[in-house]
Design a protein around this motif. Structure first.
Motif, PDB file in Angstrom:
ATOM      1  N   VAL A  31       0.825  -1.212   0.000  1.00 42.32           N
ATOM      2  CA  VAL A  31       0.000   0.000   0.000  1.00 42.32           C
ATOM      3  C   VAL A  31       0.856   1.257   0.000  1.00 42.32           C
ATOM      4  N   LEU A  32       1.979   1.225   0.679  1.00 42.35           N
ATOM      5  CA  LEU A  32       2.818   2.423   0.807  1.00 42.35           C
ATOM      6  C   LEU A  32       3.916   2.512  -0.242  1.00 42.35           C
ATOM      7  N   ARG A  33       3.905   1.631  -1.236  1.00 42.84           N
ATOM      8  CA  ARG A  33       4.949   1.674  -2.257  1.00 42.84           C
ATOM      9  C   ARG A  33       4.789   2.921  -3.136  1.00 42.84           C
ATOM     10  N   ALA A  36       1.559   3.991  -5.593  1.00 44.88           N
ATOM     11  CA  ALA A  36       0.319   3.353  -5.131  1.00 44.88           C
ATOM     12  C   ALA A  36      -0.843   4.344  -5.122  1.00 44.88           C
ATOM     13  N   ARG A  37      -0.563   5.616  -4.937  1.00 41.47           N
ATOM     14  CA  ARG A  37      -1.645   6.603  -4.862  1.00 41.47           C
ATOM     15  C   ARG A  37      -2.403   6.671  -6.189  1.00 41.47           C
ATOM     16  N   ARG A  38      -1.679   6.648  -7.287  1.00 45.09           N
ATOM     17  CA  ARG A  38      -2.328   6.726  -8.594  1.00 45.09           C
ATOM     18  C   ARG A  38      -3.231   5.508  -8.819  1.00 45.09           C
ATOM     19  N   SER A  39      -2.728   4.338  -8.483  1.00 47.03           N
ATOM     20  CA  SER A  39      -3.520   3.119  -8.633  1.00 47.03           C
ATOM     21  C   SER A  39      -4.746   3.143  -7.735  1.00 47.03           C
ATOM     22  N   ALA A  40      -4.581   3.620  -6.509  1.00 49.53           N
ATOM     23  CA  ALA A  40      -5.705   3.691  -5.578  1.00 49.53           C
ATOM     24  C   ALA A  40      -6.744   4.707  -6.053  1.00 49.53           C
ATOM     25  N   ALA A  44     -10.566   3.833  -6.987  1.00 45.12           N
ATOM     26  CA  ALA A  44     -11.649   4.502  -6.282  1.00 45.12           C
ATOM     27  C   ALA A  44     -12.623   5.179  -7.235  1.00 45.12           C
ATOM     28  N   ALA A  45     -12.163   5.533  -8.429  1.00 46.14           N
ATOM     29  CA  ALA A  45     -13.031   6.214  -9.401  1.00 46.14           C
ATOM     30  C   ALA A  45     -13.841   5.237 -10.250  1.00 46.14           C
ATOM     31  N   ILE A  46     -13.597   3.948 -10.159  1.00 47.86           N
ATOM     32  CA  ILE A  46     -14.309   2.976 -10.999  1.00 47.86           C
ATOM     33  C   ILE A  46     -15.828   3.056 -10.840  1.00 47.86           C
ATOM     34  N   PRO A  47     -16.377   3.128  -9.626  1.00 45.30           N
ATOM     35  CA  PRO A  47     -17.837   3.180  -9.502  1.00 45.30           C
ATOM     36  C   PRO A  47     -18.453   4.452 -10.090  1.00 45.30           C
ATOM     37  N   LEU A  48     -17.658   5.498 -10.231  1.00 46.18           N
ATOM     38  CA  LEU A  48     -18.173   6.770 -10.717  1.00 46.18           C
ATOM     39  C   LEU A  48     -18.118   6.899 -12.237  1.00 46.18           C
ATOM     40  N   LYS A  49     -17.445   5.977 -12.904  1.00 43.07           N
ATOM     41  CA  LYS A  49     -17.334   6.039 -14.357  1.00 43.07           C
ATOM     42  C   LYS A  49     -18.643   5.611 -15.014  1.00 43.07           C
ATOM     43  N   GLU A  50     -18.965   6.283 -16.080  1.00 38.86           N
ATOM     44  CA  GLU A  50     -20.152   5.900 -16.854  1.00 38.86           C
ATOM     45  C   GLU A  50     -19.684   5.180 -18.098  1.00 38.86           C
ATOM     46  N   ASP A  51     -20.356   4.088 -18.412  1.00 39.30           N
ATOM     47  CA  ASP A  51     -19.969   3.313 -19.591  1.00 39.30           C
ATOM     48  C   ASP A  51     -20.542   3.898 -20.850  1.00 39.30           C
TER      49      ASP A  51
END
Length: 51
Positions: A31-33, A36-40, A44-51
């Protein structure tokens, strides 16, 4: 049955604790590598994306 229980208990007390501690340190390191922030943020934005 009694000797088997005590043998498994002793094994879990020593090697089980070591395995869990190493797993915990691995997760914290993952987690602290760097990067990691960009991947996280992307995850975190996946549920907010519209297909």
């Amino acid at each position: 049955m009694e000797p088997d229980y005590h043998a498994m208990r002793a094994f879990a007390d020593t090697w089980g604790l070591l395995a869990m501690a190493l797993f915990f340190l691995g997760v914290v390191g993952f987690v602290l590598r760097p990067g990691a922030r960009r991947s996280a943020d992307e995850a975190a934005a996946i549920p907010l994306k519209e297909d």
